[in-house]
Design a protein around this motif. Structure first.
Motif, PDB file in Angstrom:
ATOM      1  N   GLU A 137       1.055  -1.304   0.298  1.00  9.07           N
ATOM      2  CA  GLU A 137       0.093  -0.103  -0.254  1.00  9.07           C
ATOM      3  C   GLU A 137       1.142   1.322   0.147  1.00  9.07           C
ATOM      4  N   GLU A 138       2.098   1.476   1.166  1.00  6.60           N
ATOM      5  CA  GLU A 138       2.779   2.639   0.857  1.00  6.60           C
ATOM      6  C   GLU A 138       3.432   2.457  -0.580  1.00  6.60           C
ATOM      7  N   LEU A 139       4.236   1.221  -0.877  1.00  5.95           N
ATOM      8  CA  LEU A 139       5.015   1.785  -2.216  1.00  5.95           C
ATOM      9  C   LEU A 139       4.073   2.105  -3.284  1.00  5.95           C
ATOM     10  N   PHE A 140       2.562   1.495  -3.437  1.00  5.89           N
ATOM     11  CA  PHE A 140       1.966   2.120  -4.333  1.00  5.89           C
ATOM     12  C   PHE A 140       1.985   3.262  -4.592  1.00  5.89           C
ATOM     13  N   MET A 141       0.983   4.119  -2.944  1.00  2.88           N
ATOM     14  CA  MET A 141       1.073   5.177  -2.596  1.00  2.88           C
ATOM     15  C   MET A 141       1.585   6.014  -3.959  1.00  2.88           C
ATOM     16  N   LEU A 142       2.771   5.329  -3.078  1.00  4.91           N
ATOM     17  CA  LEU A 142       4.346   6.518  -3.522  1.00  4.91           C
ATOM     18  C   LEU A 142       4.442   6.025  -5.067  1.00  4.91           C
ATOM     19  N   ALA A 143       3.888   5.350  -5.846  1.00  2.00           N
ATOM     20  CA  ALA A 143       4.331   4.722  -7.376  1.00  2.00           C
ATOM     21  C   ALA A 143       3.208   6.391  -7.750  1.00  2.00           C
ATOM     22  N   LEU A 144       2.022   5.738  -6.902  1.00  6.65           N
ATOM     23  CA  LEU A 144       1.134   6.460  -7.787  1.00  6.65           C
ATOM     24  C   LEU A 144       0.949   7.870  -8.002  1.00  6.65           C
ATOM     25  N   GLY A 145       1.796   8.766  -6.612  1.00  9.33           N
ATOM     26  CA  GLY A 145       1.829  10.001  -6.618  1.00  9.33           C
ATOM     27  C   GLY A 145       2.905  10.785  -7.273  1.00  9.33           C
ATOM     28  N   MET A 146       4.230   9.737  -7.385  1.00  9.86           N
ATOM     29  CA  MET A 146       5.108  10.048  -8.654  1.00  9.86           C
ATOM     30  C   MET A 146       4.066  10.107 -10.158  1.00  9.86           C
ATOM     31  N   GLY A 147       3.776   8.952 -10.600  1.00  8.58           N
ATOM     32  CA  GLY A 147       3.343   9.126 -11.415  1.00  8.58           C
ATOM     33  C   GLY A 147       2.922   9.936 -11.874  1.00  8.58           C
ATOM     34  N   LEU A 148       1.387  10.886 -11.081  1.00  3.06           N
ATOM     35  CA  LEU A 148       0.339  11.744 -11.608  1.00  3.06           C
ATOM     36  C   LEU A 148       1.880  13.155 -11.013  1.00  3.06           C
ATOM     37  N   ARG A 149       2.782  13.115 -10.651  1.00  2.52           N
ATOM     38  CA  ARG A 149       3.613  14.204 -10.547  1.00  2.52           C
ATOM     39  C   ARG A 149       4.710  13.821 -12.354  1.00  2.52           C
ATOM     40  N   ARG A 150       4.843  12.899 -12.616  1.00  5.97           N
ATOM     41  CA  ARG A 150       5.218  12.942 -14.062  1.00  5.97           C
ATOM     42  C   ARG A 150       4.595  13.216 -14.881  1.00  5.97           C
ATOM     43  N   GLU A 151       2.827  12.698 -15.157  1.00  4.57           N
ATOM     44  CA  GLU A 151       1.999  12.933 -16.417  1.00  4.57           C
ATOM     45  C   GLU A 151       1.580  14.354 -16.416  1.00  4.57           C
ATOM     46  N   GLN A 152       1.564  15.420 -15.546  1.00  3.15           N
ATOM     47  CA  GLN A 152       1.625  16.294 -14.987  1.00  3.15           C
ATOM     48  C   GLN A 152       2.510  17.525 -15.190  1.00  3.15           C
ATOM     49  N   VAL A 153       4.033  17.035 -15.212  1.00  8.47           N
ATOM     50  CA  VAL A 153       4.140  17.698 -15.330  1.00  8.47           C
ATOM     51  C   VAL A 153       4.847  17.901 -17.009  1.00  8.47           C
ATOM     52  N   ALA A 154       4.721  16.424 -17.755  1.00  7.09           N
ATOM     53  CA  ALA A 154       4.906  15.900 -18.604  1.00  7.09           C
ATOM     54  C   ALA A 154       3.642  16.986 -19.929  1.00  7.09           C
ATOM     55  N   ARG A 155       2.221  17.006 -19.363  1.00  6.76           N
ATOM     56  CA  ARG A 155       1.407  17.945 -19.847  1.00  6.76           C
ATOM     57  C   ARG A 155       1.640  18.475 -20.372  1.00  6.76           C
ATOM     58  N   ARG A 156       2.026  19.619 -19.636  1.00  2.00           N
ATOM     59  CA  ARG A 156       2.707  21.094 -19.413  1.00  2.00           C
ATOM     60  C   ARG A 156       2.914  21.713 -20.414  1.00  2.00           C
ATOM     61  N   GLN A 157       2.611  22.059 -21.935  1.00  3.51           N
ATOM     62  CA  GLN A 157       3.846  22.092 -23.164  1.00  3.51           C
ATOM     63  C   GLN A 157       3.750  23.437 -22.858  1.00  3.51           C
ATOM     64  N   THR A 158       4.893  24.490 -21.661  1.00  2.00           N
ATOM     65  CA  THR A 158       5.194  25.439 -21.895  1.00  2.00           C
ATOM     66  C   THR A 158       6.627  25.896 -21.771  1.00  2.00           C
ATOM     67  N   ALA A 159       7.483  24.589 -21.793  1.00  2.00           N
ATOM     68  CA  ALA A 159       8.702  24.223 -22.321  1.00  2.00           C
ATOM     69  C   ALA A 159       9.365  25.286 -23.350  1.00  2.00           C
ATOM     70  N   ARG A 160      10.139  25.618 -23.462  1.00  2.00           N
ATOM     71  CA  ARG A 160      11.026  26.269 -24.319  1.00  2.00           C
ATOM     72  C   ARG A 160      11.248  25.303 -25.676  1.00  2.00           C
ATOM     73  N   LYS A 161      10.722  25.056 -27.083  1.00  2.00           N
ATOM     74  CA  LYS A 161      11.490  24.151 -28.343  1.00  2.00           C
ATOM     75  C   LYS A 161      12.956  24.773 -27.774  1.00  2.00           C
ATOM     76  N   LEU A 162      14.233  23.346 -27.817  1.00  2.00           N
ATOM     77  CA  LEU A 162      16.092  23.495 -27.596  1.00  2.00           C
ATOM     78  C   LEU A 162      15.658  23.334 -29.123  1.00  2.00           C
ATOM     79  N   PRO A 163      15.410  23.200 -30.191  1.00  2.00           N
ATOM     80  CA  PRO A 163      15.834  21.747 -30.839  1.00  2.00           C
ATOM     81  C   PRO A 163      17.652  21.724 -31.730  1.00  2.00           C
ATOM     82  N   MET A 164      17.723  21.119 -32.173  1.00  2.00           N
ATOM     83  CA  MET A 164      19.488  21.393 -31.922  1.00  2.00           C
ATOM     84  C   MET A 164      20.117  21.146 -33.492  1.00  2.00           C
TER      85      MET A 164
END
Ligand code: ADP
Ligand code: MG
Length: 748
Positions: free
Chosen positions: A268-295
């Motif tokens: 239960e503890e590890l599942f909650m942690l994984a869920l929390g971190m997963g949500l965070r990852r999703e949320q950061v990824a969904r923000r399309q706010t970073a500057r594009k820096l192609p090389m």
């Protein structure tokens, strides 16, 4: 809103009931309970045992046999202490009595004397040995005083205590302290004291805690706990329901039952942690706010031309992964790992140049001033003659200089800012920060990463670590990061010979130091402390005897006397910034042969001519720290040595030092370190920003962790915002435990 049904009302009340009103809890005891954060029934339910003892079977005194591990319940009849002057020892003997007859318990310590009063009932658990009189005795048993309160009417036959009528022993069947597998709780408060030290144990007995928890379980409170794990998952992983798990973890029927309960709670503890971190990852990824820096090819050429060497295959691959991230509008969140000296910095610098090529700013964060300083210099050397401006922000700098720095940063004139966590200060404002590189991120947790995000609209973040993260830890603490690994080393790295040396070899080691100095090479001598508590005594032999821990200042003086031909200086954290600078400058310019230092050289000092690392009191350092130190030498093609003195007084220390002498690979070192030290000490959870794991043990519960992680990922794929009604409790828990820590938004 409909009125809650009366049953639910009562249910909530059971969990919320204050311990103040418990039988046997007065104001004093309540205060002690509070120190363990135990205020309400619910707190008791979640006060997990740290161990269990098998006290299921009792042995009557008359049937004790040598060699046995026995559990005995008996009354103390008499206690006598003898001081054996010749041995300088106390021997305490207790005469015991139970239904079956008499027996003895013996301790070699006076402290039991105060605790055992004739007449008290106790539970003893220990080894049975034969004594000189031809009988047997319990040798150094652990004991618990069942105390006067255990002789309450409900536990007695009713006969009054006293000589004439010995009370019958307490009944065993319904007692939390014996006749079963009993829990053992930690009495140490979780919160550290303001000065960072561990608080002392709370003066409560195991017996008192067991009784309270026993009562809390008996009143039915576990049935009121909200079940967060969806039934499907429990079924799939064979996990018992929460109330059963809580009951069986405290007072298990059998050890199998205990393990099953523990598995459920850890999951239960590890599942909650994984869920929390997963949500965070999703949320950061969904923000399309970073500057594009192609090389593009041109930028790539310009960056490559800036580096004094060609990137290795592994570095190039790492840069490709990073560049692919940087080309996206979703912010990069990547971990770059690899052994000390594998060339991470070069890759990070390339990424920063890419940001600058796009007219954006980059920041480089280092864990120490010394390292920040060095990074700033490396960058400045690299960028000499270019239009890229690099500057260092330091905590100790004068006000004027700081203002200039801040002004340039805000106007955008400053392209790359280097500094310690001072760069995270609120008054530090960037014009257009697009990329943040964090070096040696084990000092930077989730919380710091969040603070960084607040700096730019949402900059790309690259964290580097030379302390490879054991897999299980990576899967939890950094599971919101993508990972790039650099394997192998750039060409021309010298071999580092590692040797655990003994006192008798000291002269030889110093001879090597002198020989290396003649070749223009430098050596580090590292000690655990600035001030040692070593006693230098010059015995009749002229031999210097050291005890305990050496300190930097003393050692510098001693070495200066002992090796007068060498130029020796000290470096440590208590020196002023200018003094440190001056010493490091002399080191770089080859005007120093030996640098005597504390762990401040652990991270990142990069001196190609350093060929000897000599570590004193190595038993005082962790494995990862030792490996970092070794990484300070052999940084060019020169043959190098890492010598260490260390007295391994404990088995742990011996294993650690042996492992250090044997293992060269940073990843293996990390796994070994993790195994030896356990996850608790590996990273401060304080720093990581994540809640402490109360039941789960990352070193041990790897399989559970993998299941929890897979299950969390699958669930998030189906319902990325946990909107389904069956996940309401999960949502509530995530919001309560993680939303703030992980900067999760929209969890309302
Ligand atoms: P890390 O940050 O991983 O510890 P660094 O980037 O500091 O490693 O590199 C270690 C040393 O190797 C530095 O002196 C650096 O200049 C050198 N180096 C890095 N990459 C290369 C390369 N591709 N070829 C030659 N030398 C390199
Ligand atoms: Mg480095």
């Amino acid at each position: 809103m409909p009125a809650r049904p009366p049953a639910a009302e009562a249910a909530g009340e059971r969990l919320a009931r204050s311990l103040q009103y418990f039988k046997g809890v007065g104001p004093k005891r309540y205060e002690l309970l509070e120190r363990l954060l135990l205020r309400r029934v619910e707190d008791l339910l979640h006060f997990w045992p740290v161990d269990h003892k098998d006290r299921a079977s009792l042995t009557p005194l008359a049937r004790l046999r040598p060699g046995q591990e026995a559990n005995v319940r008996a009354q103390v009849v008499d206690v006598q202490a003898k001081i054996l002057y010749r041995a300088g020892k106390h021997r305490v003997e207790a005469l015991l009595h139970d239904e079956s007859g008499d027996g003895f318990a013996v301790w070699w310590s006076p402290y039991v004397l105060e605790k055992l009063d004739p007449g008290t009932w106790c539970f003893f658990s220990g080894k049975v040995v034969a004594n000189k009189q031809g009988g047997v005795e319990l040798s150094h048993p652990e004991f618990e005083i069942l105390g006067k309160e255990d002789l309450g009417a409900d536990l007695l036959t009713g006969a009054p205590a006293g000589e004439a009528a010995r009370p019958a022993p307490p009944s065993t069947s319904e007692h939390p302290d014996f006749g079963r597998i009993v829990p053992v709780y930690s009495l140490r408060p979780r919160q550290r004291r303001p000065d960072g030290t561990e608080p002392p144990e709370v003066k409560l007995s195991q017996s008192v805690l067991r009784k309270l928890i026993w009562q809390a379980l008996a009143c039915g409170a576990p049935d009121d706990l909200a079940e967060a794990l969806p039934e499907g998952l429990r079924g799939k992983r064979g996990l018992p329901p929460l109330p059963e798990a809580v009951r069986q973890f405290h007072f298990p029927k059998s050890f199998e039952s205990r393990d099953r309960a523990r598995r459920r709670l850890a999951y239960e503890e590890l599942f909650m942690l994984a869920l929390g971190m997963g949500l965070r990852r999703e949320q950061v990824a969904r923000r399309q706010t970073a500057r594009k820096l192609p090389m593009g090819p041109n930028v790539r050429k310009r960056i490559e031309a800036r580096l004094p060497f060609e990137l290795t295959e592994a570095q190039r691959a790492a840069l490709e992964e990073i560049a692919a991230d940087l080309a996206q509008a979703r912010p990069m969140n990547r971990l770059l790992q690899g052994d000390v000296g594998c060339g991470k910095t070069a890759v990070a610098v390339s990424a920063m140049l890419l940001a600058v090529a796009h007219g954006a700013q980059a920041a480089l964060l280092a864990p120490t001033e010394v390292l920040a300083e060095q990074h700033a210099r490396t960058l400045a050397d690299l960028l000499k003659g270019s239009r890229v401006n690099v500057s260092l922000l330091r905590g100790q700098r004068a006000k004027k200089e700081r203002e200039v720095f801040l002004a340039h940063l805000a106007s955008g004139d400053l392209h790359i800012a280097v500094g310690t966590h001072a760069l995270l200060g609120e008054d530090v404002k960037f014009k257009n920060l697009a990329l943040v590189v964090v070096d040696e991120q084990h000092k930077f947790g989730v919380r710091q990463r969040m603070a960084l995000r607040a700096k730019g609209a949402a900059p790309h973040v690259l964290v580097m670590t030379a302390t490879p993260i054991p897999r299980t830890l990576g899967l939890t603490l950094y599971s919101d990061l993508d990972v790039t690994t650099i394997t192998g080393f750039p060409p021309g790295r010298g071999e580092v010979v590692t040797r655990w040396v003994k006192e008798k070899d000291r002269t030889k080691v110093y001879e090597l130091l002198i020989a290396e100095a003649r070749k223009g090479h430098a050596a580090y001598v590292v000690l655990p402390r600035i001030e040692g508590d070593g006693i230098e005594s010059e015995g009749g032999t002229g031999e210097k005897l050291w005890s305990e821990v050496k300190g930097v200042e003393d050692e510098r003086k001693r070495l200066a006397r002992h090796l007068p031909s060498l130029r020796i200086e000290a470096l440590h954290g208590r020196m002023k910034a200018e003094e440190k600078d001056a010493v490091l400058a002399r080191l770089r310019e080859g005007r120093l042969d030996v640098l005597v230092s504390t762990l401040v050289v652990e991270v990142g000092i990069d001196l190609p001519t350093a060929t000897v690392m000599l570590i004193e009191n190595a038993e005082r350092f962790g494995l990862a720290g030792l490996h970092q130190l070794r990484g300070r030498v052999g940084r060019s093609g020169l043959k190098s040595w890492c010598f260490f003195f260390g007295e391994a007084k404990t088995k742990d220390a011996r294993e650690r030092l042996k492992a250090f002498a044997k293992i060269k690979d940073g990843f293996e070192i990390a796994e070994e370190d993790f195994r030896l030290r356990g996850p608790g000490q590996f990273f401060g959870t304080e720093q990581s920003g994540l809640p402490e794991l109360a039941v789960a043990d990352l070193a041990r519960d790897r399989e559970i962790l993998l299941h929890a992680r897979d299950d969390a990922a699958e669930l998030l794929k189906r319902d990325p915002d946990l909107r389904k009604p069956e996940y309401a409790e999960l949502r509530r828990r995530i919001r309560r435990d993680f939303a703030q820590r992980l900067g999760l938004v929209d969890m309302g």
